[in-house]
Design a protein around this motif. Structure first.
Motif, PDB file in Angstrom:
ATOM      1  N   ASP A  85     -35.720  10.112 -20.287  1.00 16.32           N
ATOM      2  CA  ASP A  85     -34.594  10.662 -21.043  1.00 16.32           C
ATOM      3  C   ASP A  85     -34.000   9.535 -21.873  1.00 16.32           C
ATOM      4  O   ASP A  85     -32.845   9.172 -21.708  1.00 16.32           O
ATOM      5  CB  ASP A  85     -33.564  11.243 -20.081  1.00 16.32           C
ATOM      6  CG  ASP A  85     -32.742  12.350 -20.748  1.00 16.32           C
ATOM      7  OD1 ASP A  85     -32.883  12.547 -21.968  1.00 16.32           O
ATOM      8  OD2 ASP A  85     -31.969  13.012 -20.034  1.00 16.32           O
ATOM      9  N   ARG A 142     -26.062  10.490 -18.686  1.00 17.44           N
ATOM     10  CA  ARG A 142     -26.382  11.254 -19.894  1.00 17.44           C
ATOM     11  C   ARG A 142     -25.072  11.724 -20.514  1.00 17.44           C
ATOM     12  O   ARG A 142     -24.257  12.322 -19.790  1.00 17.44           O
ATOM     13  CB  ARG A 142     -27.246  12.450 -19.476  1.00 17.44           C
ATOM     14  CG  ARG A 142     -27.838  13.263 -20.588  1.00 17.44           C
ATOM     15  CD  ARG A 142     -28.858  14.218 -20.017  1.00 17.44           C
ATOM     16  NE  ARG A 142     -28.270  15.121 -19.024  1.00 17.44           N
ATOM     17  CZ  ARG A 142     -27.643  16.261 -19.337  1.00 17.44           C
ATOM     18  NH1 ARG A 142     -27.511  16.635 -20.582  1.00 17.44           N
ATOM     19  NH2 ARG A 142     -27.144  17.028 -18.389  1.00 17.44           N
ATOM     20  N   PRO A 143     -24.775  11.483 -21.781  1.00 14.94           N
ATOM     21  CA  PRO A 143     -25.591  10.718 -22.731  1.00 14.94           C
ATOM     22  C   PRO A 143     -25.525   9.209 -22.487  1.00 14.94           C
ATOM     23  O   PRO A 143     -24.694   8.751 -21.693  1.00 14.94           O
ATOM     24  CB  PRO A 143     -24.940  11.080 -24.070  1.00 14.94           C
ATOM     25  CG  PRO A 143     -23.493  11.311 -23.738  1.00 14.94           C
ATOM     26  CD  PRO A 143     -23.497  11.952 -22.373  1.00 14.94           C
ATOM     27  N   ARG A 179     -20.526  15.285 -23.163  1.00 12.87           N
ATOM     28  CA  ARG A 179     -21.742  16.034 -22.842  1.00 12.87           C
ATOM     29  C   ARG A 179     -21.558  17.513 -23.096  1.00 12.87           C
ATOM     30  O   ARG A 179     -22.439  18.180 -23.599  1.00 12.87           O
ATOM     31  CB  ARG A 179     -22.122  15.787 -21.389  1.00 12.87           C
ATOM     32  CG  ARG A 179     -23.510  16.223 -21.084  1.00 12.87           C
ATOM     33  CD  ARG A 179     -24.085  15.461 -19.925  1.00 12.87           C
ATOM     34  NE  ARG A 179     -23.515  15.900 -18.668  1.00 12.87           N
ATOM     35  CZ  ARG A 179     -23.588  15.202 -17.529  1.00 12.87           C
ATOM     36  NH1 ARG A 179     -24.175  14.034 -17.508  1.00 12.87           N
ATOM     37  NH2 ARG A 179     -23.082  15.664 -16.436  1.00 12.87           N
TER      38      ARG A 179
END
Lengths: 364, 364
Positions: free
Chosen positions: A166, A88-89, A212
């Motif tokens: 996600d 993430r991302p 992030r």
């Protein structure tokens, strides 16, 4: 890095009689650290998975399992590896989840000396994610596969409702062929081995963290994500007798070296000043109180090589695009078996522990 | 069932010039149906993945890819397959996500005639899920692996924050060895083939739905989840010349038969009354307006067998625990190429389309 277990594999208990062990590290539920590649991850593998699956292969495994198919002189030795990616991302400086997923599994195969050949790609998509995003990730996978000379041969797609994912998760598995005469595994580390790292460390972790958390560290840090099979082939062309290879992903150099020290029952001694930590990584770690040795890398390897071959291997590494920054960072010793020790710049020494979890969750 | 693509593979376009195609079925975002194993899934594979990966293997693939490792007479033919499992709930009558994940990949390998040998297991765990639940799933995987005579050889674990998963997802990949003389793929369906199903259909889908929706259909319906490699071996012992095997998972018999019809360019003609639909499945479908031909199965196969061998194959199937309910449900014909037609009980016929998505999301 795929699941690993320390060499103290569990006693052969009847899986049918298995019950949940005393809460792991006093945790009755899954915590983020169970996915961090450190001590909690190792406990989960040893106390839950290896026991439940009821085989020793998993307990002994490194980044990939080396399998014997068939019997007799024509037997192929295959490397087989899998990793799920939840970074993430999805897109970060220097790469995205797609090339990370290809390079990560290619590298896990390469760490057993294998020539990667085929990959699979299984997506869990979240309802509502733009097809444009899925397409960009898939294209990055295709480009990375071509760069690593592997074929994405099979795949799967599942979709979960909005709020149960996600964007997307992807799991790649890979098959490679281990060349004759190559036997690379952590148990083979031996006193006298020279420890080489293929380039500067900490770039992937800091690159992901920077986007992030919205942090800036003077200059943009880009991930080191890259396929390492070509570099490994160049090293094996010098000598097939490379003892250990490891890509220090989750848990960084600290986790990789601790696992090797424990698996081989040898000590590892590092020279802190020899570890190539780029300035932005050092600044970020200083600012955030992190240890550069624990930061994830996605395009680096650490090698344990017999001293007699070390100079030639180092030269071959430096001549390869993925190894231009290769350097000796330490040695394998008979003292303090199972322990990694670093000599600090001030002349002292400190023990480098296996991290409990990962300082930066969802880094890959 | 792993991703499949219909035989109209995309034109060889330079992946670098790829842009997101005109929204698939007018959907610019991922919808649940993209994971349903029907027309939307096929579009996603053809228009996004196969093109992005830039190879024909994926476009031609069935439940598993058959790979050639090395060259020369000693070359091994490997089957390689992957599937992610996101079934909800994790535990259902007759099984859980763990044995489903093992049996599903074992079956995908078996559908190319392969003897499954090794599996990998990659978990995406949601923060907060009880370790007891993870342990129960892992034990179910171990038990299923032993029952199917495969070894779980490697694995991985990632953790995502609470709210970004659904307890756990697991991805299994598998490697098997295809015996000499066996060439099983949908393109080989030919007029004159007899279509056999190994037992009653619709049990898995209805079992999962019953617990998820809190529905009751008179008697408890249990999933048919089971490994099919032993049954396939028994069939191949009668004749290696089985033309096509398919496990009708997502999208059910309708999806499996449509893909075979399209891949082979032949027609498939079913006798509706011959399809074994258990009464609770029929009741559930009648109540909910679903077509039993579209309901997922996880322990059934459909086989296309030359007429001359059909009786002997059927006999061998019925003698195997997983094939006691085997029965002929139709035939492969030269008429209506690429189309599946069913003769109804009332003497009429209707076309069985490839479902657009899956009637029941997250069934596996």
């Amino acid at each position: 890095m795929a699941d690993t277990a320390t060499p103290t594999s569990p006693a052969p208990v009847d899986p049918a009689s298995w019950t949940c062990p005393a809460p792991l590290h006093d945790q009755p539920v899954v915590v983020m650290g169970h996915g961090g590649g450190g001590a909690l991850s190792a406990e989960l593998v040893e106390q839950v998975f290896a026991l439940a699956y009821g085989n020793a292969t998993l307990a002994a495994l490194t980044d990939s399992a080396v399998l014997h198919l068939g019997s007799g002189p024509g037997t192929a030795r295959l490397a087989f590896s899998t990793d799920s990616y939840v970074v993430r991302p999805l897109f970060f400086p220097g790469g995205c989840i797609g090339d990370l997923a290809v390079n990560g599994t290619v590298n896990d195969l390469a760490m057993s000396g294998a020539r990667p050949a085929f990959l699979s790609a299984a997506f869990v998509l979240e309802e509502g994610v733009e097809l444009e995003v899925v397409g960009r990730v898939a294209r990055a996978m295709g480009a990375a596969a071509r760069a690593a000379d592997v074929v994405v041969a099979t795949g799967d797609t599942k979709v979960v409702e909005k709020g149960h994912g996600d964007g997307l998760y992807v799991t790649t598995s890979g098959i490679g062929v281990v060349p004759d005469g190559v036997d690379i595994r952590p148990q083979r580390a031996a006193p006298g081995d020279v420890v080489i790292v293929s380039g500067p460390v900490g770039l992937h972790g800091v690159a992901v963290m920077s986007v992030r958390e919205g942090l800036e560290f003077g200059v943009e840090v880009t991930s080191d994500t890259a396929p390492l099979a070509g570099l490994v082939a160049a090293m094996l062309a010098v000598t097939p007798d490379v003892h250990v290879l490891r890509d220090p992903t989750r848990g960084g150099l600290a986790a990789a070296l601790n696992e090797i020290a424990r698996a081989s029952g040898t000590g590892v001694r590092l020279a802190e000043r020899a570890v190539p930590v780029p300035e932005p990584v050092a600044n970020a770690c200083g600012f955030l109180g992190l240890d550069p040795l624990c930061i994830a890398n996605e395009g680096r390897l650490v090698a344990f090589v017999p001293r007699a071959a070390a100079d030639a291997v180092l030269e071959a590494m430096r001549a390869h695009p993925q190894g231009t920054g290769a350097t000796v960072i330490g040695e394998c010793v008979a003292e303090h078996p199972g322990t990694v020790v670093v000599s600090t710049a001030l002349g002292g020494t400190r023990v480098v522990d296996l991290p409990l979890g990962e300082q930066l969750p969802r880094i890959c």
